[in-house]
Every structure is written in structure tokens, then in C-alpha cells.
Design a protein around this motif. Structure first.
Motif, PDB file in Angstrom:
ATOM      1  N   UNK A  45       0.951   2.786  -1.795  1.00 47.02           N
ATOM      2  CA  UNK A  45       0.860   1.440  -1.188  1.00 47.02           C
ATOM      3  C   UNK A  45      -0.384   1.348  -0.303  1.00 47.02           C
ATOM      4  N   UNK A  47      -3.073   3.253  -0.326  1.00 46.61           N
ATOM      5  CA  UNK A  47      -4.348   3.436  -1.035  1.00 46.61           C
ATOM      6  C   UNK A  47      -4.801   2.164  -1.747  1.00 46.61           C
ATOM      7  N   UNK A  48      -3.854   1.378  -2.174  1.00 42.29           N
ATOM      8  CA  UNK A  48      -4.203   0.192  -2.943  1.00 42.29           C
ATOM      9  C   UNK A  48      -4.804  -0.891  -2.045  1.00 42.29           C
ATOM     10  N   UNK A  49      -5.946  -1.403  -2.467  1.00 39.57           N
ATOM     11  CA  UNK A  49      -6.614  -2.440  -1.687  1.00 39.57           C
ATOM     12  C   UNK A  49      -6.035  -3.813  -2.020  1.00 39.57           C
ATOM     13  N   UNK A  50      -6.354  -4.777  -1.182  1.00 38.30           N
ATOM     14  CA  UNK A  50      -5.935  -6.148  -1.484  1.00 38.30           C
ATOM     15  C   UNK A  50      -6.696  -6.612  -2.722  1.00 38.30           C
ATOM     16  N   UNK A  51      -6.053  -7.455  -3.478  1.00 38.32           N
ATOM     17  CA  UNK A  51      -6.696  -7.916  -4.724  1.00 38.32           C
ATOM     18  C   UNK A  51      -7.803  -8.926  -4.393  1.00 38.32           C
ATOM     19  N   UNK A  52      -8.889  -8.811  -5.150  1.00 36.99           N
ATOM     20  CA  UNK A  52     -10.050  -9.674  -4.895  1.00 36.99           C
ATOM     21  C   UNK A  52      -9.773 -11.109  -5.341  1.00 36.99           C
ATOM     22  N   UNK A  53     -10.264 -12.026  -4.581  1.00 33.37           N
ATOM     23  CA  UNK A  53     -10.050 -13.442  -4.865  1.00 33.37           C
ATOM     24  C   UNK A  53     -11.036 -13.902  -5.943  1.00 33.37           C
ATOM     25  N   UNK A  54     -10.571 -14.462  -7.032  1.00 34.84           N
ATOM     26  CA  UNK A  54     -11.497 -14.917  -8.074  1.00 34.84           C
ATOM     27  C   UNK A  54     -12.277 -16.143  -7.624  1.00 34.84           C
ATOM     28  N   UNK A  55     -13.504 -16.225  -8.082  1.00 30.40           N
ATOM     29  CA  UNK A  55     -14.367 -17.347  -7.682  1.00 30.40           C
ATOM     30  C   UNK A  55     -14.648 -18.305  -8.831  1.00 30.40           C
ATOM     31  N   UNK A  56     -14.120 -17.985  -9.991  1.00 34.65           N
ATOM     32  CA  UNK A  56     -14.445 -18.802 -11.159  1.00 34.65           C
ATOM     33  C   UNK A  56     -13.518 -19.982 -11.345  1.00 34.65           C
ATOM     34  N   UNK A  57     -12.475 -20.067 -10.504  1.00 33.03           N
ATOM     35  CA  UNK A  57     -11.531 -21.180 -10.678  1.00 33.03           C
ATOM     36  C   UNK A  57     -11.829 -22.264  -9.638  1.00 33.03           C
ATOM     37  N   UNK A  58     -12.351 -23.380 -10.115  1.00 37.48           N
ATOM     38  CA  UNK A  58     -12.686 -24.513  -9.239  1.00 37.48           C
ATOM     39  C   UNK A  58     -12.146 -25.780  -9.875  1.00 37.48           C
ATOM     40  N   UNK A  59     -11.492 -26.590  -9.080  1.00 36.79           N
ATOM     41  CA  UNK A  59     -10.960 -27.842  -9.583  1.00 36.79           C
ATOM     42  C   UNK A  59     -12.059 -28.908  -9.541  1.00 36.79           C
TER      43      UNK A  59
END
Lengths: 284, 156
Positions: A45, A47-59
């Protein structure tokens, strides 16, 4: 806090997120020491980093959605970055500074001109006032002379007859020039000066002139000090003034007339005595 | 709430909501539909919503709409995907995240996205997901452990 298999995941989550106090942390560590499988789970738990926020989803349809929901057209708003706002503000201040700086010299020049004009006006005003004062002084001299123009019958001559002669005018000017550091304002000072002139054998020319300026003043008449004035005149050997006293009604007794006459010479004494007896003006 | 405030709200949160819905549903078109339904509901209930709770309200509503969509089988649940270890070399970072998230079940994925991407705390996630805080903690804990396991298998 009871640590069981049912709640171990919740406790490990709180332990990893730092939600436990020191006592609870110690309990967890004791439990993990005896249960290595959970220790390994906790390590995974952590060791695992927070998941990266994607930037390709834009409304893309924001404005359209707004218009569909509200029924009104979306207003276009432009967001100005903060650095652009700051840069604009700084540029405005700098521009304003240069504008003011350019204006200052012309303002100063204008102000200087105004001051110069006012200064000229002030100087002219002062000059005019000085002239008026000089005129007033001359008028005062003329008026003063009228005291001694009064006849024994109490009639007053016109000012024209008693306008100061060229010599007197010159004397007054010399007196003003020489006595600029000597200011006699009160009759007490005048009388004191007269006393000093009488008692001082080395009277200066300035003192004589000062006396001439003030001998005709109202002080002598009001204070009825003809004797003092006469003594001063005699002291200063001002024959014309002695003659004036002789002809004036300020001298009211024989002794004074005789003294005056003595000052003017023996011939005068004889004439005077005869005239006095003939006219019966005084008792001899 | 004025129209201007509503317009600002759309600009602020529509991208976040679409990202959450897309990643949870795996279907961009359905996500957009749910997004529009969510903002419409917000506009209709604007009198009852406190402005400082707008984001939380939007995510709660979007989450409920998403659950409805799943129940009506409007979207295909592709949460379970077989791991193809041979394709890992071709995965870019965002694709990898997308791939890993799809290995989680719905609740774990939703809880993790709400926490890591949207910055909600446990209490807020519990409200949005209509779960207990303990369950949210368990979901997040299990999601992270599972992601680590997957990464270890993929040798990432």
C-alpha cells in the motif's frame, strides 16, 4: 482499539495515512510483528503511488451545454493570467511616472513665472508703500512746522508759508540716513536725548540733527518744556531756533526772555527789554 | 445562483466530472450524456444547493446517474480484462493508468479516482458513493494493494 482480521484493512489504512495516535500506532506495530502477511500488505500500500491524473479528457461542449440548459447564450469570458494583470499594472505605473516627470519641468517653469510676476508686483507694492511713507513723513514735517508758525495772537499760518526750506529738507534726509540705527519713538526718549545733549559737551552732529528732527515736535509744546528746548538749542548753538523761541509765546516769563536774549547777544537783550516794557507783555 | 455563476461552475468542474465518468464507465459518449444530465439537475435544483458544496453535489449526482446507467446496461461493463503482459511495452503512462484502473472493480476504481484525482476526503467520498467511511477506506486500501500487485506482475 481491537485489531482483528475483519478490520485490519481499515486500521492499516489509518496507520499508513497517519490518522492514529502514538499508542494506537504502537499497537499496530506489535500486531504487524506477529502477522508478517499484513506487514507485506502495508508495504505494498505504502509503495504504491497515487495514480496520475489524465490530461487528455476535456469537455469541449461547455458553452453549448450552458445554452441548452439555461436557454441563454453563453457569454464569452476571457481569463486574464495573473502575470498579465501585474505586468499591465506595472506598465501603467511606469507610464504615469514618465508622464508626471515630463510635466514637472513645465509646471515648475509656469510656477516660477508666476512667482516672478508676483515678486515684481510685491516689489512694486513695497516701493509704492515706501513712497507713501516718505510722503507721510514730509507731511508730518510740514504739520510740525505749523506749531511754530502760530503767532502770539493764536492765529495759524497756512502750510504754504511753512513748507520746509531746501536746507531743512536736506537736513531731514541726512538725519534719516544717519539715524537709521537710532529710533526715537516716545516723548520720554526724546526728552532723555535732550538732557543728554545738554549735559554732554561732545555732542555729535548726529545728535544735533536728531534734535532738529524732533525739537519741533509736539512734545515740547504739550509738556511745556520750552526751557529744556531752549537750553538744548543754546547748547547746540542753533541761533535760528533760539530766535524762534524768543518770538514764540512758549516763553512766558522775563527770566526766560532775558536768557534767550543773552543767547542772541547783548544788542538783542536791550531791544528785548525795551520792547517788553513798552508792550507791557510781561512784568519786568 | 446566477447564470454567470453557473457558467463558471461548468468551466470549473465539467472536465473533472467527464474524466471521472469516462474512466469509471469506459464509454465517453455515455459519460457526456450523464454529465449533461448532472448539470441540468443542478440547474433545476440550484435553489437548494449551497454554493460551497457544488462540487460534491455534482459528483454525487453524477455517480448516481452512472449507477443507473450501469443497471440499465447502457454501458458494457468491461472492468475485467485479461492481462496481456506482452503488450506492456506499448503502453504509455496514461494508457497504463487507464489499463490498471480497468483491472479494479467499480467501487475501488471510483473511490480511488475521487481520492487521487478530485482530492475528496474519506467522508466526502462516502457521501458521494453512499457508503460508510470504513468501506471507502477498505476500497481504497484494496485498490492500491491490487494496483501494486498488477504493477509487480507487469514488472513496472
Amino acid at each position: 482499539m481491537n485489531i482483528r482480521e475483519e478490520n485490519i484493512e481499515i486500521i492499516l489504512f489509518d496507520y499508513a495515512e497517519g490518522n492514529l495516535d502514538a499508542q494506537e500506532q504502537e499497537k499496530v506495530e506489535q500486531f504487524l510483528a506477529s502477522h508478517p502477511q499484513y506487514k507485506e500488505m502495508l508495504a505494498m500500500y505504502q509503495e504504491n503511488e497515487t495514480i496520475a491524473k489524465p490530461t487528455d479528457i476535456v469537455f469541449e461542449g461547455k458553452d453549448e451545454m450552458f445554452e441548452q440548459i439555461t436557454g441563454n447564450k453563453a457569454k464569452k469570458t476571457f481569463l486574464i493570467p495573473a502575470f498579465v494583470k501585474w505586468a499591465s499594472a506595472i506598465a501603467a505605473v511606469v507610464l504615469l511616472f514618465f508622464c508626471i516627470r515630463d510635466l514637472i519641468p513645465s509646471e515648475e517653469k509656469q510656477l516660477g513665472n508666476t512667482i516672478a510676476q508676483n515678486s515684481k508686483i510685491e516689489t512694486k507694492k513695497e516701493f509704492t508703500e515706501t513712497k507713501i511713507q516718505e510722503t507721510e513723513i514730509k507731511k508730518e514735517k510740514i504739520k510740525t512746522k505749523t506749531y511754530f508758525s502760530e503767532t502770539k495772537n493764536g492765529k495759524t499760518e497756512t502750510n504754504e508759508e511753512f513748507c520746509p526750506t531746501e536746507k531743512t529738507e536736506e537736513q531731514v534726509l541726512i538725519a534719516e540716513d544717519n539715524s537709521q540705527n537710532v529710533i526715537i519713538e516716545s516723548k520720554e526718549e526724546h526728552l532723555q536725548l535732550a538732557e543728554e545733549i545738554i549735559t554732554n559737551d561732545n555732542s555729535t552732529t548726529q545728535e544735533r540733527i536728531l534734535y532738529m528732527r524732533y525739537e519741533e515736535s509736539i512734545v515740547i509744546k504739550e509738556e511745556r518744556k520750552p526751557t529744556l528746548a531752549l537750553r538744548v538749542a543754546r547748547r547746540l548753538k542753533l541761533d535760528e531756533k533760539i530766535e524762534e523761541f524768543y518770538n514764540s509765546e512758549l516763553v512766558s516769563n522775563t527770566r526766560e526772555f532775558i536768557n534767550i536774549a543773552k543767547s542772541l547777544g547783548n544788542k538783542k537783550v536791550k531791544t528785548t527789554t525795551t520792547e517788553i516794557r513798552q508792550e507791557g507783555k510781561i512784568n519786568v | 445562483m446566477s447564470e454567470k455563476q453557473f457558467q463558471q461552475l461548468i468551466k470549473l468542474h465539467s472536465d473533472d466530472l467527464l474524466r471521472y465518468l469516462t474512466k469509471c464507465l469506459g464509454d465517453n459518449d455515455t459519460a457526456k450524456d450523464i454529465l449533461q444530465d448532472t448539470f441540468l439537475a443542478f440547474w433545476n435544483h440550484k435553489q437548494d444547493i449551497e454554493i460551497h458544496k457544488s462540487k460534491s453535489w455534482l459528483f454525487t449526482t453524477a455517480h448516481n446517474n452512472m449507477l443507473k446507467a450501469i443497471r440499465h446496461k447502457k454501458v458494457r461493463d468491461n472492468a475485467t480484462i485479461q492481462i496481456d503482459t506482452t503488450s506492456k511495452q506499448n503502453l504509455e503512462n496514461e494508457q497504463l493508468v487507464d489499463f490498471l484502473l480497468k483491472q479494479l472493480n467499480d467501487k475501488m476504481r471510483q473511490c480511488l479516482i475521487l481520492k487521487d484525482w478530485e482530492g475528496f476526503n474519506i467522508k466526502e467520498i462516502a457521501e458521494i458513493m453512499q457508503m460508510s467511511e470504513e468501506n471507502v477506506k477498505v476500497c481504497i486500501f484494496r485498490a492500491r494493494v491490487k494496483l501494486k500487485e498488477l504493477k509487480s506482475k507487469l514488472e513496472i
